[in-house]
Write an enzyme that holds these catalytic residues in place. Structure first.
Site, mmCIF file in Angstrom:
data_model
loop_
_atom_site.group_PDB
_atom_site.id
_atom_site.type_symbol
_atom_site.label_atom_id
_atom_site.label_comp_id
_atom_site.label_asym_id
_atom_site.label_seq_id
_atom_site.Cartn_x
_atom_site.Cartn_y
_atom_site.Cartn_z
ATOM 1 N N ARG A 44 -7.082 12.502 1.212
ATOM 2 C CA ARG A 44 -5.983 12.999 2.052
ATOM 3 C C ARG A 44 -4.619 12.421 1.679
ATOM 4 N NH1 ARG A 44 -7.092 9.730 7.593
ATOM 5 N NH2 ARG A 44 -9.158 10.602 7.383
ATOM 6 N N HIS A 45 -4.591 11.281 0.990
ATOM 7 C CA HIS A 45 -3.279 10.813 0.507
ATOM 8 C C HIS A 45 -3.313 10.575 -1.014
ATOM 9 C CE1 HIS A 45 -5.203 7.216 2.138
ATOM 10 N NE2 HIS A 45 -4.789 7.438 3.356
ATOM 11 N N GLU A 94 -11.004 -9.535 3.198
ATOM 12 C CA GLU A 94 -9.721 -9.222 3.811
ATOM 13 C C GLU A 94 -9.949 -9.054 5.305
ATOM 14 O OE1 GLU A 94 -7.208 -6.382 1.831
ATOM 15 O OE2 GLU A 94 -6.152 -5.882 3.686
ATOM 16 N N ASN A 98 0.847 -1.190 0.000
ATOM 17 C CA ASN A 98 0.000 0.000 0.000
ATOM 18 C C ASN A 98 0.894 1.255 0.000
ATOM 19 O OD1 ASN A 98 -1.474 2.201 0.993
ATOM 20 N ND2 ASN A 98 -3.041 0.843 1.785
ATOM 21 N N ARG A 144 -9.308 7.803 -0.560
ATOM 22 C CA ARG A 144 -10.248 8.252 0.491
ATOM 23 C C ARG A 144 -11.188 9.326 -0.035
ATOM 24 N NH1 ARG A 144 -10.004 7.422 5.989
ATOM 25 N NH2 ARG A 144 -8.534 5.807 6.557
ATOM 26 N N ASP A 202 -0.100 4.468 -0.139
ATOM 27 C CA ASP A 202 -0.790 5.711 0.250
ATOM 28 C C ASP A 202 0.124 6.708 0.957
ATOM 29 O OD1 ASP A 202 -3.181 4.757 -0.665
ATOM 30 O OD2 ASP A 202 -3.805 3.979 1.286
ATOM 31 N N HIS A 203 1.005 6.173 1.812
ATOM 32 C CA HIS A 203 1.759 7.099 2.652
ATOM 33 C C HIS A 203 2.936 7.757 1.941
ATOM 34 C CE1 HIS A 203 -1.039 6.513 5.733
ATOM 35 N NE2 HIS A 203 -0.880 5.206 5.709
ATOM 36 N N HIS A 253 -5.616 3.401 -1.378
ATOM 37 C CA HIS A 253 -6.899 3.707 -0.749
ATOM 38 C C HIS A 253 -7.287 5.132 -1.141
ATOM 39 C CE1 HIS A 253 -9.345 3.868 3.288
ATOM 40 N NE2 HIS A 253 -10.046 4.259 2.241
ATOM 41 N N GLU A 282 -8.724 0.354 -2.635
ATOM 42 C CA GLU A 282 -9.580 0.359 -1.443
ATOM 43 C C GLU A 282 -10.451 1.606 -1.496
ATOM 44 O OE1 GLU A 282 -6.828 0.441 1.765
ATOM 45 O OE2 GLU A 282 -6.162 -1.593 1.436
ATOM 46 N N GLY A 342 1.257 -1.566 4.310
ATOM 47 C CA GLY A 342 1.566 -0.218 3.865
ATOM 48 C C GLY A 342 2.430 0.581 4.809
ATOM 49 N N HIS A 343 1.834 1.070 5.857
ATOM 50 C CA HIS A 343 2.469 2.096 6.694
ATOM 51 C C HIS A 343 3.862 1.701 7.176
ATOM 52 C CE1 HIS A 343 3.140 4.531 10.351
ATOM 53 N NE2 HIS A 343 2.623 5.475 9.591
ATOM 54 N N THR A 360 -6.574 6.244 10.675
ATOM 55 C CA THR A 360 -6.475 5.155 9.706
ATOM 56 C C THR A 360 -7.746 4.322 9.809
ATOM 57 O OG1 THR A 360 -5.139 3.255 9.005
ATOM 58 C CG2 THR A 360 -5.209 3.687 11.368
ATOM 59 N N THR A 361 -7.872 3.275 8.979
ATOM 60 C CA THR A 361 -9.082 2.452 8.999
ATOM 61 C C THR A 361 -9.144 1.697 10.333
ATOM 62 O OG1 THR A 361 -8.674 2.188 6.649
ATOM 63 C CG2 THR A 361 -10.409 0.838 7.591
ATOM 64 N N ARG A 389 3.832 18.766 1.529
ATOM 65 C CA ARG A 389 4.388 19.962 0.892
ATOM 66 C C ARG A 389 3.515 20.451 -0.266
ATOM 67 N NH1 ARG A 389 9.791 21.689 1.765
ATOM 68 N NH2 ARG A 389 9.997 21.536 4.005
ATOM 69 N N HIS A 417 -3.264 -4.819 7.818
ATOM 70 C CA HIS A 417 -3.346 -3.679 8.719
ATOM 71 C C HIS A 417 -2.420 -3.858 9.920
ATOM 72 C CE1 HIS A 417 -5.315 0.184 9.431
ATOM 73 N NE2 HIS A 417 -4.863 -0.010 10.643
ATOM 74 N N GLY A 418 -1.505 -2.915 10.036
ATOM 75 C CA GLY A 418 -0.596 -2.889 11.194
ATOM 76 C C GLY A 418 0.481 -3.959 11.155
HETATM 77 N N1 PXP Z 1 -5.646 -3.417 4.040
HETATM 78 C C1 PXP Z 1 -6.635 -2.511 4.131
HETATM 79 C C2 PXP Z 1 -7.998 -2.886 3.650
HETATM 80 C C3 PXP Z 1 -6.393 -1.214 4.647
HETATM 81 O O1 PXP Z 1 -7.385 -0.310 4.732
HETATM 82 C C4 PXP Z 1 -5.070 -0.892 5.034
HETATM 83 C C5 PXP Z 1 -4.770 0.488 5.557
HETATM 84 O O2 PXP Z 1 -5.138 1.453 4.668
HETATM 85 C C6 PXP Z 1 -4.070 -1.864 4.897
HETATM 86 C C7 PXP Z 1 -4.396 -3.130 4.415
HETATM 87 C C8 PXP Z 1 -2.639 -1.586 5.226
HETATM 88 O O3 PXP Z 1 -2.489 -1.278 6.577
HETATM 89 P P1 PXP Z 1 -1.108 -0.707 7.082
HETATM 90 O O4 PXP Z 1 -0.890 0.598 6.404
HETATM 91 O O5 PXP Z 1 -1.301 -0.578 8.560
HETATM 92 O O6 PXP Z 1 -0.056 -1.730 6.720
#
Ligand code: PXP
Length: 241
Positions: free
Chosen positions: A49-50, A151, A7, A45, A9-10, A43, A70, A213-214, A100-101, A18, A191-192
């Site tokens: 925002r990203h 998921e 992911n 949104r 997004d970040h 994602h 997403e 992602g993050h 975050t989600t 910036r 996630h996480g």
């Molecule tokens: N899967 C889904 C459906 C998510 O919404 C996210 C966060 O946007 C992730 C995976 C990835 O999560 P993380 O950024 O914490 O790794």
């Protein structure tokens, strides 16, 4: 083998800080391709925002990598998804003020809305998934809707503060994955997840894809995007052996 979607997004979060062009999510997607990851996850949104609309269409155009988009379960986002025509779409719950989600989608309370949105995909090959907590009732609701991919939200597992809670959360994911697999679902999770907690999840053979992602984007500040991804791939591969 367990597939890996990254992911990005970040990368856009940092760029947007910036309001200019650097770092460029397109460049990140090209590195994902070099690392042979299975998909790029973004994602889009509602508040943009990203990742922004322009990013997803540009990446679709320029990078030969399956896209997992997403989106919130709304008509506006669904129409964009159909236009983009990604490999897959994952409906996620969205609240404006959340960082975050924060949890899975409550499919059970949103049956009518999701059913209506699914119709938009009926003439496409887009694989539609929903992001849910590892919960049998939610899985049953998806089955009723005819959704074939899900998921699992691994956030509660990842945020566990004690070994005992961690093991309880892990058991929930394992049991839900077995149940969903028996019902014929294609199971993903995310996630996480990070280098320390991904092993347990990657060991669950019913889970066929992870989306991360993050942590990867954060880690890439120290080791570079390519190295961070390759290390994650190696941990997942080892867990699967
Ligand atoms: N899967 C889904 C459906 C998510 O919404 C996210 C966060 O946007 C992730 C995976 C990835 O999560 P993380 O950024 O914490 O790794």
């Amino acid at each position: 083998m367990c597939k890996l979607g990254i992911n990005i997004d970040h990368v856009a979060t940092l760029r947007n800080a910036r309001g200019q062009f650097h770092p460029d999510p397109l460049r990140a997607a090209m590195i994902l391709k070099e690392c042979k990851v299975d998909s790029v996850t973004m994602h889009l949104r509602e508040d943009r925002r990203h990742i922004k609309d322009n990013d997803i269409f540009l990446i679709k155009d320029k990078v030969d990598l399956p896209i997992n988009l997403e989106i919130a379960p709304t008509e506006e986002m669904t129409k964009i998804a159909v236009r983009l025509n990604p490999r897959s779409v994952c409906f996620v719950p969205e609240k404006r003020m959340e960082i975050t989600t924060e949890g899975g989608l409550d499919v059970k309370s949103n049956m009518q809305n999701i059913e209506r949105l699914l119709n938009y995909f009926s003439n496409s090959k887009i694989e539609v998934a929903c992001f849910i907590e590892p919960n049998f009732n939610q899985i049953d609701s998806l089955k009723t809707l005819g959704v074939k991919t899900l998921e699992f939200h691994t956030g509660s597992y990842a945020d566990s503060r004690t070994e005992k809670i961690l093991n309880e959360k892990l058991s929930l994911i394992k049991e839900a994955a077995q149940y969903a697999d028996e019902l014929g679902f294609n199971c993903h999770a995310g996630h996480g997840l990070n280098y320390n907690n991904v092993h347990n999840i990657a060991m669950i053979k019913e889970i066929k894809e992870l989306n991360i992602g993050h942590f990867i984007i954060g880690e890439s500040i120290f080791s570079g995007l390519k190295n961070s991804i390759l290390k994650m791939k190696e941990i997942i591969k080892t867990a699967r052996k």
